[in-house]
Motif scaffolding. Sequence first.
Motif, short mmCIF file in Angstrom:
data_model
loop_
_atom_site.label_atom_id
_atom_site.label_comp_id
_atom_site.label_asym_id
_atom_site.label_seq_id
_atom_site.Cartn_x
_atom_site.Cartn_y
_atom_site.Cartn_z
N ALA A 68 0.83 -1.21 0.00
CA ALA A 68 0.00 0.00 0.00
C ALA A 68 0.87 1.26 0.00
O ALA A 68 0.56 2.24 -0.68
CB ALA A 68 -0.93 0.00 1.20
N ALA A 69 1.96 1.24 0.74
CA ALA A 69 2.85 2.40 0.78
C ALA A 69 3.51 2.62 -0.57
O ALA A 69 3.61 3.76 -1.05
CB ALA A 69 3.91 2.20 1.87
N VAL A 70 3.95 1.56 -1.22
CA VAL A 70 4.56 1.69 -2.54
C VAL A 70 3.53 2.20 -3.55
O VAL A 70 3.83 3.08 -4.37
CB VAL A 70 5.16 0.34 -3.00
CG1 VAL A 70 5.57 0.38 -4.46
CG2 VAL A 70 6.35 -0.03 -2.13
N ALA A 71 2.30 1.71 -3.47
CA ALA A 71 1.25 2.17 -4.37
C ALA A 71 0.96 3.66 -4.16
O ALA A 71 0.75 4.40 -5.13
CB ALA A 71 -0.01 1.36 -4.17
N ALA A 72 0.96 4.09 -2.91
CA ALA A 72 0.71 5.50 -2.63
C ALA A 72 1.83 6.38 -3.18
O ALA A 72 1.56 7.44 -3.76
CB ALA A 72 0.56 5.71 -1.13
N VAL A 73 3.06 5.92 -3.03
CA VAL A 73 4.19 6.70 -3.57
C VAL A 73 4.10 6.76 -5.09
O VAL A 73 4.30 7.83 -5.69
CB VAL A 73 5.53 6.09 -3.10
CG1 VAL A 73 6.71 6.68 -3.87
CG2 VAL A 73 5.71 6.29 -1.61
N LEU A 74 3.80 5.63 -5.72
CA LEU A 74 3.67 5.64 -7.18
C LEU A 74 2.53 6.54 -7.64
O LEU A 74 2.65 7.23 -8.65
CB LEU A 74 3.44 4.21 -7.69
CG LEU A 74 4.66 3.30 -7.67
CD1 LEU A 74 4.26 1.89 -8.07
CD2 LEU A 74 5.75 3.83 -8.58
N ARG A 75 1.43 6.55 -6.89
CA ARG A 75 0.32 7.41 -7.25
C ARG A 75 0.72 8.88 -7.17
O ARG A 75 0.39 9.68 -8.07
CB ARG A 75 -0.87 7.15 -6.32
CG ARG A 75 -2.08 7.98 -6.68
CD ARG A 75 -3.25 7.64 -5.79
NE ARG A 75 -3.65 6.25 -6.09
CZ ARG A 75 -4.47 5.55 -5.33
NH1 ARG A 75 -4.95 6.07 -4.24
NH2 ARG A 75 -4.79 4.32 -5.66
N VAL A 76 1.47 9.26 -6.14
CA VAL A 76 1.93 10.64 -6.00
C VAL A 76 2.87 11.01 -7.14
O VAL A 76 2.77 12.09 -7.74
CB VAL A 76 2.61 10.84 -4.62
CG1 VAL A 76 3.36 12.17 -4.57
CG2 VAL A 76 1.60 10.74 -3.51
N VAL A 77 3.79 10.10 -7.47
CA VAL A 77 4.73 10.36 -8.55
C VAL A 77 3.98 10.49 -9.88
O VAL A 77 4.26 11.42 -10.67
CB VAL A 77 5.80 9.25 -8.63
CG1 VAL A 77 6.63 9.36 -9.89
CG2 VAL A 77 6.70 9.30 -7.42
N MET A 78 3.04 9.60 -10.14
CA MET A 78 2.29 9.66 -11.39
C MET A 78 1.47 10.95 -11.50
O MET A 78 1.38 11.55 -12.57
CB MET A 78 1.39 8.44 -11.53
CG MET A 78 2.17 7.17 -11.82
SD MET A 78 1.13 5.70 -11.89
CE MET A 78 0.20 6.06 -13.37
N ARG A 79 0.88 11.37 -10.38
CA ARG A 79 0.10 12.62 -10.41
C ARG A 79 1.02 13.82 -10.63
O ARG A 79 0.65 14.77 -11.32
CB ARG A 79 -0.67 12.81 -9.11
CG ARG A 79 -1.92 11.99 -9.05
CD ARG A 79 -2.76 12.32 -7.86
NE ARG A 79 -3.95 11.47 -7.86
CZ ARG A 79 -4.72 11.28 -6.83
NH1 ARG A 79 -4.46 11.88 -5.69
NH2 ARG A 79 -5.77 10.50 -6.92
N SER A 80 2.21 13.77 -10.07
CA SER A 80 3.12 14.92 -10.20
C SER A 80 3.64 15.09 -11.62
O SER A 80 3.96 16.20 -12.03
CB SER A 80 4.28 14.80 -9.21
OG SER A 80 5.12 13.72 -9.59
N GLY A 122 1.80 14.12 -14.27
CA GLY A 122 0.63 14.27 -15.12
C GLY A 122 0.12 12.99 -15.75
O GLY A 122 -0.58 13.05 -16.76
N LEU A 123 0.45 11.85 -15.21
CA LEU A 123 -0.01 10.59 -15.79
C LEU A 123 -1.30 10.08 -15.16
O LEU A 123 -1.89 9.15 -15.67
CB LEU A 123 1.07 9.52 -15.63
CG LEU A 123 2.35 9.75 -16.42
CD1 LEU A 123 3.38 8.68 -16.11
CD2 LEU A 123 2.03 9.76 -17.92
N ALA A 124 -1.73 10.66 -14.07
CA ALA A 124 -2.96 10.22 -13.43
C ALA A 124 -3.86 11.43 -13.19
O ALA A 124 -3.39 12.55 -13.00
CB ALA A 124 -2.64 9.55 -12.09
N PRO A 125 -5.16 11.23 -13.24
CA PRO A 125 -6.08 12.38 -13.05
C PRO A 125 -6.04 12.91 -11.64
O PRO A 125 -5.74 12.29 -10.70
CB PRO A 125 -7.44 11.78 -13.37
CG PRO A 125 -7.30 10.31 -13.37
CD PRO A 125 -5.85 10.02 -13.51
#
Length: 53
Positions: free
Chosen positions: A36-48, A50-53
């Motif tokens: 879950a922690a790795v997924a959260a970090v990846l989500r933050v990176v992807m949002r930063s 511009g790859l995720a809404p």
Amino acid sequence: MREPGEARRTATPAHGWLRRIGWLVLIWAASVAAVAAVAAVLRVVMRSVGLAP
């Protein structure tokens, strides 16, 4: 009297299986939290970037 190299037999306590199950649950929970922690970090990176809404 036992010989010096003779292994001592110990009876497994009744709560021994509870400790094993407890360790299993603890390790499982820690691995789920790590994923879950790795997924959260990846989500933050992807949002930063511009790859995720």
